[in-house]
Enzyme design. Structure first.
Site, PDB file in Angstrom:
ATOM      1  N   ILE A  39      -7.343   2.854  -1.557  1.00  0.00           N
ATOM      2  CA  ILE A  39      -7.712   1.956  -2.374  1.00  0.00           C
ATOM      3  C   ILE A  39      -6.864   0.757  -2.078  1.00  0.00           C
ATOM      4  O   ILE A  39      -7.208  -0.605  -2.480  1.00  0.00           O
ATOM      5  CB  ILE A  39      -7.783   2.006  -3.841  1.00  0.00           C
ATOM      6  CG1 ILE A  39      -6.757   2.442  -4.522  1.00  0.00           C
ATOM      7  CG2 ILE A  39      -8.960   3.222  -4.085  1.00  0.00           C
ATOM      8  CD1 ILE A  39      -6.828   2.744  -5.933  1.00  0.00           C
ATOM      9  N   GLY A  84       3.926  -2.401   1.641  1.00  0.00           N
ATOM     10  CA  GLY A  84       4.928  -2.382   2.488  1.00  0.00           C
ATOM     11  C   GLY A  84       5.559  -0.991   2.599  1.00  0.00           C
ATOM     12  O   GLY A  84       6.051  -0.491   3.486  1.00  0.00           O
ATOM     13  N   MET A  85       5.644  -0.238   1.571  1.00  0.00           N
ATOM     14  CA  MET A  85       6.170   1.132   1.437  1.00  0.00           C
ATOM     15  C   MET A  85       5.319   2.319   1.176  1.00  0.00           C
ATOM     16  O   MET A  85       5.677   3.377   1.422  1.00  0.00           O
ATOM     17  CB  MET A  85       7.547   0.870   0.520  1.00  0.00           C
ATOM     18  CG  MET A  85       8.270   2.191   0.528  1.00  0.00           C
ATOM     19  SD  MET A  85       9.655   1.896  -0.820  1.00  0.00           S
ATOM     20  CE  MET A  85       8.859   2.193  -2.449  1.00  0.00           C
ATOM     21  N   THR A  87       1.120   3.667  -0.051  1.00  0.00           N
ATOM     22  CA  THR A  87      -0.584   3.519   0.159  1.00  0.00           C
ATOM     23  C   THR A  87      -0.742   4.154  -1.142  1.00  0.00           C
ATOM     24  O   THR A  87      -0.292   5.170  -1.645  1.00  0.00           O
ATOM     25  CB  THR A  87      -1.070   4.033   1.205  1.00  0.00           C
ATOM     26  OG1 THR A  87      -0.598   3.309   2.362  1.00  0.00           O
ATOM     27  CG2 THR A  87      -2.579   3.781   1.295  1.00  0.00           C
ATOM     28  N   VAL A  88      -1.750   3.607  -1.780  1.00  0.00           N
ATOM     29  CA  VAL A  88      -2.546   4.004  -3.234  1.00  0.00           C
ATOM     30  C   VAL A  88      -3.780   4.718  -2.805  1.00  0.00           C
ATOM     31  O   VAL A  88      -4.786   3.951  -2.449  1.00  0.00           O
ATOM     32  CB  VAL A  88      -2.617   3.070  -4.312  1.00  0.00           C
ATOM     33  CG1 VAL A  88      -3.378   3.755  -5.528  1.00  0.00           C
ATOM     34  CG2 VAL A  88      -1.324   2.568  -4.519  1.00  0.00           C
ATOM     35  N   ASP A 145       9.450  -6.968 -10.133  1.00  0.00           N
ATOM     36  CA  ASP A 145       8.784  -7.348  -9.329  1.00  0.00           C
ATOM     37  C   ASP A 145       7.283  -7.783  -9.768  1.00  0.00           C
ATOM     38  O   ASP A 145       6.300  -7.107  -9.464  1.00  0.00           O
ATOM     39  CB  ASP A 145       8.534  -6.243  -8.284  1.00  0.00           C
ATOM     40  CG  ASP A 145       7.516  -6.621  -6.865  1.00  0.00           C
ATOM     41  OD1 ASP A 145       7.890  -7.929  -6.424  1.00  0.00           O
ATOM     42  OD2 ASP A 145       7.085  -5.745  -6.034  1.00  0.00           O
TER      43      ASP A 145
END
Length: 678
Positions: A33, A37-38, A40-41, A150
């Site tokens: 989904i 940069g680090m 993935t979900v 962030d």
């Protein structure tokens, strides 16, 4: 984390290898989904609790980086400490053969970035309504000593049911009141459009960095644009340091002045002028929201309260120098006691032989060669007024009074907090009371260096000013922070994880083992063992039961019972003979059948056997001298097969002369009896 569109796999595309995989034996990955940069979900199904979760997976290769793995573990711990309705909950953290992941609450919907793209600029009321739960979540984090680091629209999730959730505490770091932390490894972390100036300059962050980022988000909601833009990230970072965030009304005229003031206060480049944390910002946001709800267009008092303090007055200008340039090219002149009103400066190099009209060195462009920069006209002397001495006396008296008042308010009524760190409570109290101060005892705190019961610090700290007769709070040491591993035997894995986190320890994964007494899915023991005293956040591994070890039954039909009994009892099973039957096919003492017939059992279970008695024997009756029909009927009634033959000297009488086997013999039922007739 940036949202990404998903497309069906077609020619030239490669299916995501994680989709369909089960992580840690629990989370079946369903669909990607989002990708950042680090990490993935994905959406995933929690097979243990039958629920949909979001799983964030570190990109391939990064999971081997100890720093990256540590940041993921830190995210799980930081988010797990926050129990707030506007914070995305983190359920679990694990490492499946190098695939580092977090299991989080699944929030179906869209992000605040999507709202900015489609709806901005928003009305002030709607912008504040969207930002309020975000600031509330940050306030809860700041109270827990956690800085998000962030804050940006991509990390604000808007659920379909209207809930607002702040996600991605991957950059969060727990901070104590007396410790400053820099960005991990000296690397500037965060999205550049929302970075506070102090993060750009020296990497230091506290709660006010989150306040700055929230102010940037509010500006973007109100205007549809980021306040600082550039061709590169470096240009944007430079603007954060050197340029103030402009009031939103410059782009959207007609906004109330107090809305501008709220944005300007939150995004002040001087962090001492910002709200101290998100809790203070939330209070200010509520005041602005109330003014909007009441239809107030002008509120000078609210504007004055929200605007940061004015900049300091510039210092007195340095004496300037009048410079004349002689034909030799050497500058001459003397400094004057007052500024000339013209920009001047010291020459820094040899003058050119011809005038160029451009500055040379630090000289301001001035008259042509052989001319002098004119001095200001000397004013004509004034007549001395009689009022002068009187005014001077009044001024001196006023200055003396003001000086005495300033001395009293600024110096005389203050004293310095004595240093009492390391003393016991009684000794520290006596020293502070001798200094004319009142003593209170605050909440004790852990310390690795100060023994329990001694003063760890004071508030105000040693050397800081405090009013005469004021209060000084003693913070006593609780000694080193240590926690005992709780007894978790018999609990589920989820319950055990929660117990570890609430005990100040960390979940270090689990390993499954067969166990005869503990049901499957429950904790057998911990490593280290329960009761072990550990430092905070030490990882504790769980040994989880897979249930009793399965034991194979096997097939024993036709084998001797005693052979089956010996083998099964050695395996830990019980043997029970539940019946005996005649069998023409199975030898006496061997197994006709057993229950269960195959598969596995657990230790102590019973296998039931039916054992053969061998063939059933029937005694042959005596039928000599009987008629053939009567003899046949009698033998068949006993289950025998009957065959007839003529005896030697057959006369045709139809009587039985003899039988084979003879009368009185025992033979298996169904055997053939031969009748010899005369």
């Amino acid at each position: 984390m940036d949202r990404v569109a998903e497309h069906a796999v077609g020619p030239g595309r490669t299916a995501d290898p994680l989709v369909g995989r089960v992580l840690d034996g629990r989370y079946r990955v369903e669909e990607r989904i989002a990708r950042g940069g680090m990490a993935t979900v994905y959406t995933a199904t929690d097979l243990r609790l039958d629920r949909l979760v979001a799983v964030k997976v570190v990109h391939e290769g990064l999971g081997d980086d100890a720093d990256v793995a540590a940041r993921f573990v830190r995210e799980a711990r930081a988010a797990a400490r926050l129990d707030h309705p506007n914070v995305v909950a983190v359920h679990d953290q694990g490492d499946d053969h190098g695939t580092v992941f977090l299991a989080m609450e699944h929030v179906p919907g869209r992000t605040l970035r999507d709202v900015v793209r489609t709806d901005a600029p928003l009305s002030p009321a709607r912008a504040l309504a969207l930002l309020e739960p975000v600031v509330g979540a940050l306030a809860a984090a700041h109270r827990a000593g956690i800085v998000h680091r962030d804050v940006k629209p991509e990390n604000v999730l808007l659920a379909d049911d209207g809930r607002v959730k702040v996600a991605d505490f991957g950059l969060a770091r727990a901070v104590s009141a007396d410790t400053q932390h820099t960005a991990t490894g000296g690397v500037l972390i965060g999205t550049v459009s929302y970075l506070a100036p102090e993060l750009v300059v020296d990497g230091r962050a506290d709660a006010r960095a989150d306040v700055y980022a929230a102010g940037i988000v509010l500006h973007e909601l109100l205007t549809g644009r980021k306040p600082h833009e550039g061709e590169s990230a470096l240009q944007v970072a430079w603007k954060h340091v050197h340029e103030d965030v402009p009031p939103p009304s410059l782009l959207v005229p007609g906004l109330p002045a107090y809305v501008d003031a709220l944005v300007v206060r939150a995004t002040s480049r001087d962090r001492s002028h910002r709200p101290a944390d998100a809790g203070v910002l939330l209070h200010q946001l509520h005041r602005v929201s109330s003014a909007l709800a009441d239809g107030v267009r002008e509120d000078p008092d609210l504007v004055a309260d929200l605007l940061p303090p004015p900049p300091r007055e510039p210092s007195e200008p340095e004496p300037t120098r009048v410079v004349t340039v002689e034909p030799t090219g050497e500058p001459t002149g003397e400094p004057t006691s007052e500024p000339t009103g013209e920009p001047t400066g010291e020459p820094t190099g040899e003058p050119t032989s011809e005038p160029t009209g451009e500055p040379t060195g630090e000289l301001w462009p001035g008259p042509a060669l052989h001319q002098a920069v004119p001095l200001p006209p000397t004013p004509a002397p004034r007549r001395r007024s009689r009022r002068g001495p009187v005014l001077l006396l009044v001024a001196l008296l006023l200055a003396t009074g003001l000086g005495a008042g300033a001395w009293w308010w600024g110096v005389a009524r203050w004293t310095v907090t004595p240093g009492v760190t390391g003393l016991g409570q009684v000794a520290a109290t006596e020293r502070l009371e001798r200094a004319g101060l009142d003593v209170a005892v605050g909440t004790p705190a852990f310390s690795e260096s100060v023994p329990a019961g001694q003063v760890l610090r004071t508030e105000p700290a040693a050397g800081e000013r405090v009013l005469d007769g004021g209060d000084v709070t003693l913070v006593l040491s609780r000694g080193p922070e240590r926690y005992d591993v709780p007894r978790l035997r018999g609990r589920s894995v989820d319950e055990a994880q929660d117990a570890l986190l609430s005990s100040g320890l960390a979940y270090g994964g689990s390993v499954e083992r067969f166990h005869e007494q503990v049901p499957a899915g429950q904790v057998v023991r911990t490593e280290p063992a329960a009761g072990t005293t550990l430092r905070p956040d030490t990882e504790v591994r769980l040994v989880v039961s897979k249930g009793p070890r399965p034991i194979r039954v096997g097939d024993w039909v036709g084998d001797p019972l005693e052979t089956a009994r010996a083998t099964l009892e050695e395996r830990g099973l019980r043997v029970e003979v539940v019946g005996e039957e005649f069998s023409d096919d199975v030898a006496e003492g061997s197994v006709i059948r057993h229950d269960p017939a195959e598969g596995t059992l657990t230790r102590g279970a019973t296998v039931s056997f039916v054992v053969s008695l061998g063939p059933e024997l029937v005694e042959v009756p005596e039928v000599r001298a009987s008629g053939v029909e009567a003899a046949t009927e009698r033998l068949e009634a006993l289950g025998f097969e009957v065959r007839t033959e003529q005896a030697a000297g057959y006369l045709g009488l139809g009587y039985v002369f003899s039988t084979d086997p003879g009368g009185g013999a025992s033979v298996p039922r169904g055997s053939t009896i031969t009748l010899f007739l005369v």
